[in-house]
Design a protein around this motif. Structure first.
Motif, PDB file in Angstrom:
ATOM      1  N   ARG A 192       0.742  -1.192   0.101  1.00 23.71           N
ATOM      2  CA  ARG A 192       0.145  -0.001   0.034  1.00 23.71           C
ATOM      3  C   ARG A 192       0.914   1.406   0.017  1.00 23.71           C
ATOM      4  N   ARG A 193       1.973   1.185   0.711  1.00 24.89           N
ATOM      5  CA  ARG A 193       2.858   2.401   0.846  1.00 24.89           C
ATOM      6  C   ARG A 193       3.519   2.560  -0.544  1.00 24.89           C
ATOM      7  N   ARG A 194       3.905   1.447  -1.085  1.00 20.05           N
ATOM      8  CA  ARG A 194       4.680   1.508  -2.279  1.00 20.05           C
ATOM      9  C   ARG A 194       3.613   2.183  -3.437  1.00 20.05           C
ATOM     10  N   SER A 195       2.225   1.594  -3.470  1.00 20.22           N
ATOM     11  CA  SER A 195       1.416   2.227  -4.310  1.00 20.22           C
ATOM     12  C   SER A 195       1.177   3.722  -4.179  1.00 20.22           C
ATOM     13  N   ASP A 196       0.853   4.086  -3.014  1.00 19.83           N
ATOM     14  CA  ASP A 196       0.783   5.382  -2.785  1.00 19.83           C
ATOM     15  C   ASP A 196       1.951   6.367  -3.118  1.00 19.83           C
ATOM     16  N   ALA A 197       3.044   5.893  -2.910  1.00 18.18           N
ATOM     17  CA  ALA A 197       4.412   6.674  -3.118  1.00 18.18           C
ATOM     18  C   ALA A 197       4.477   6.752  -4.821  1.00 18.18           C
ATOM     19  N   ALA A 198       4.147   5.291  -5.339  1.00 20.42           N
ATOM     20  CA  ALA A 198       4.300   5.557  -6.943  1.00 20.42           C
ATOM     21  C   ALA A 198       3.186   6.400  -7.585  1.00 20.42           C
ATOM     22  N   ILE A 199       2.003   6.462  -7.075  1.00 20.88           N
ATOM     23  CA  ILE A 199       1.001   7.389  -7.655  1.00 20.88           C
ATOM     24  C   ILE A 199       1.434   8.877  -7.362  1.00 20.88           C
ATOM     25  N   ALA A 200       2.061   9.070  -6.089  1.00 27.45           N
ATOM     26  CA  ALA A 200       2.359  10.568  -5.994  1.00 27.45           C
ATOM     27  C   ALA A 200       3.455  10.860  -6.877  1.00 27.45           C
ATOM     28  N   ALA A 201       4.434   9.801  -7.086  1.00 29.52           N
ATOM     29  CA  ALA A 201       5.566  10.163  -8.183  1.00 29.52           C
ATOM     30  C   ALA A 201       5.071  10.505  -9.323  1.00 29.52           C
ATOM     31  N   GLY A 202       4.092   9.364  -9.785  1.00 33.35           N
ATOM     32  CA  GLY A 202       3.515   9.671 -11.027  1.00 33.35           C
ATOM     33  C   GLY A 202       2.746  11.076 -11.185  1.00 33.35           C
ATOM     34  N   ARG A 203       2.076  11.582 -10.214  1.00 31.72           N
ATOM     35  CA  ARG A 203       1.366  13.029 -10.358  1.00 31.72           C
ATOM     36  C   ARG A 203       2.545  14.071 -10.525  1.00 31.72           C
ATOM     37  N   ALA A 204       3.752  13.821  -9.631  1.00 31.82           N
ATOM     38  CA  ALA A 204       4.695  14.707  -9.777  1.00 31.82           C
ATOM     39  C   ALA A 204       5.531  15.005 -11.274  1.00 31.82           C
ATOM     40  N   TRP A 205       5.599  13.927 -11.818  1.00 32.53           N
ATOM     41  CA  TRP A 205       5.855  13.569 -13.228  1.00 32.53           C
ATOM     42  C   TRP A 205       5.040  14.263 -14.238  1.00 32.53           C
ATOM     43  N   GLY A 206       3.595  14.109 -13.918  1.00 33.92           N
ATOM     44  CA  GLY A 206       2.660  14.762 -14.690  1.00 33.92           C
ATOM     45  C   GLY A 206       2.767  16.270 -14.620  1.00 33.92           C
ATOM     46  N   ALA A 207       2.869  16.991 -13.468  1.00 31.58           N
ATOM     47  CA  ALA A 207       3.106  18.126 -13.407  1.00 31.58           C
ATOM     48  C   ALA A 207       4.107  18.893 -13.884  1.00 31.58           C
ATOM     49  N   LYS A 208       5.174  18.108 -14.117  1.00 31.45           N
ATOM     50  CA  LYS A 208       6.301  18.691 -15.008  1.00 31.45           C
ATOM     51  C   LYS A 208       6.226  18.595 -16.616  1.00 31.45           C
ATOM     52  N   MET A 209       5.243  17.841 -17.006  1.00 33.30           N
ATOM     53  CA  MET A 209       4.985  17.689 -18.418  1.00 33.30           C
ATOM     54  C   MET A 209       4.531  18.894 -19.042  1.00 33.30           C
ATOM     55  N   GLU A 210       4.966  19.518 -19.727  1.00 33.05           N
ATOM     56  CA  GLU A 210       4.563  21.076 -20.459  1.00 33.05           C
ATOM     57  C   GLU A 210       4.039  20.777 -21.450  1.00 33.05           C
ATOM     58  N   SER A 211       4.107  19.823 -22.324  1.00 34.64           N
ATOM     59  CA  SER A 211       3.479  19.392 -23.798  1.00 34.64           C
ATOM     60  C   SER A 211       2.412  18.881 -23.815  1.00 34.64           C
ATOM     61  N   VAL A 212       1.733  18.585 -22.736  1.00 37.86           N
ATOM     62  CA  VAL A 212       0.525  17.986 -22.692  1.00 37.86           C
ATOM     63  C   VAL A 212      -0.517  18.892 -22.368  1.00 37.86           C
ATOM     64  N   ASP A 213      -0.595  20.026 -22.603  1.00 35.62           N
ATOM     65  CA  ASP A 213      -1.573  21.066 -22.435  1.00 35.62           C
ATOM     66  C   ASP A 213      -2.857  21.100 -23.321  1.00 35.62           C
TER      67      ASP A 213
END
Length: 268
Positions: A92-113
């Motif tokens: 569960r902790r691994r999943s939570d951390a992974a989803i949070a990491a994915g959101r952080a990655w998505g927040a940095k993707m400027e080319s998908v507006d």
């Protein structure tokens, strides 16, 4: 290569060269004697850091021996394995951390507006995003309704790692999709769920309107269809269409997807 500065310099020159270089050319560039250069090149060849082959002679004479650096690819699979192992042993902790990491990655993707005003827009954006990342997505038109859509991921750059660390790899991809969609206007309107390995080489992303309610720009004016008459939120009645695909999935992976679904409230 031990700690040889001359060999490190030769290797750097070969890596930056646009074509193979022979010992005489390297001697001119480095200012070393050609015999010394050949000695270092022999060492680099034995260590599989450079490759040698014959080149046509310049004018008359014997063929020349050219050298080129062996290009080593970055071990992204190994790197991902190490990072996954560092997230701890609790799924569960691994999943939570992974989803949070994915959101952080998505927040940095400027080319998908790509502003989303409907479920169709959300599907298009998801397909565009995952295509750019190498997932070869396909829309599953047979299962689509006005309130739910399925996108088939027919490829995955980290598929082998996902087989053993699905909660990490798939969690990152899930968080990425959620963040990109939320950034473009779907927050509180469209939820994303990820079903890993519904078939040995296939994962499925499911987009669904939250509570059966359409985004404000595309809301239906029919109260009865929107569930307003009963006051109960209603999702699209497409469970029977999805079930045949999900029955082939490993139960553990289906449970992992259930965990993703439970985390959606916390992640939003």
């Amino acid at each position: 290569m031990s700690d040889s500065w001359p060999r490190r310099r030769l290797l750097a020159i070969l890596r930056g060269a646009s074509e193979p270089l022979d010992a005489q050319e390297l001697a001119r560039v480095t200012g070393q004697h050609v015999t010394t250069v050949r000695f270092h090149l022999d060492v680099l060849t034995r260590e599989s850091l450079v490759r040698q082959f014959q080149q046509p002679p310049r004018g008359r004479g014997r063929p020349r021996i050219g050298y080129t650096a062996v290009q080593r690819s970055v071990g992204y699979q190994e790197l991902a394995q190490v990072l996954a192992d560092q997230l701890g042993s609790d799924p569960r902790r691994r999943s939570d951390a992974a989803i949070a990491a994915g959101r952080a990655w998505g927040a940095k993707m400027e080319s998908v507006d790509q502003p989303v005003e409907s479920l169709d827009d959300a599907k298009d954006l998801t397909v565009t995003l995952m295509s750019e990342l190498g997932f070869a997505p396909e829309r599953d038109h047979a299962t689509e309704t006005d309130e739910q859509a399925m996108i088939r991921m027919t490829a995955c750059p980290l598929r082998e790692l996902a087989r053993t660390h699905s909660e990490v790899v798939c969690g990152v991809h899930l968080g990425l999709m959620r963040e990109v969609l939320d950034r473009n206007g779907t927050r509180e309107h469209v939820n994303v769920r990820l079903h890993p390995f519904v078939e040995p080489e296939l994962c499925v992303a499911r987009l669904e309107l939250i509570g059966g309610v359409r985004p404000p720009e595309t809301a239906s004016g029919n109260n009865e269809e929107d569930g307003a008459e009963t006051g109960e939120p209603r999702l699209a009645p497409s469970t029977s269409r999805v079930a045949p695909q999900l029955r082939t999935a490993d139960p553990q992976l289906r449970n992992a997807d259930t965990n993703f679904g439970k985390q959606s409230t916390n992640q939003r």
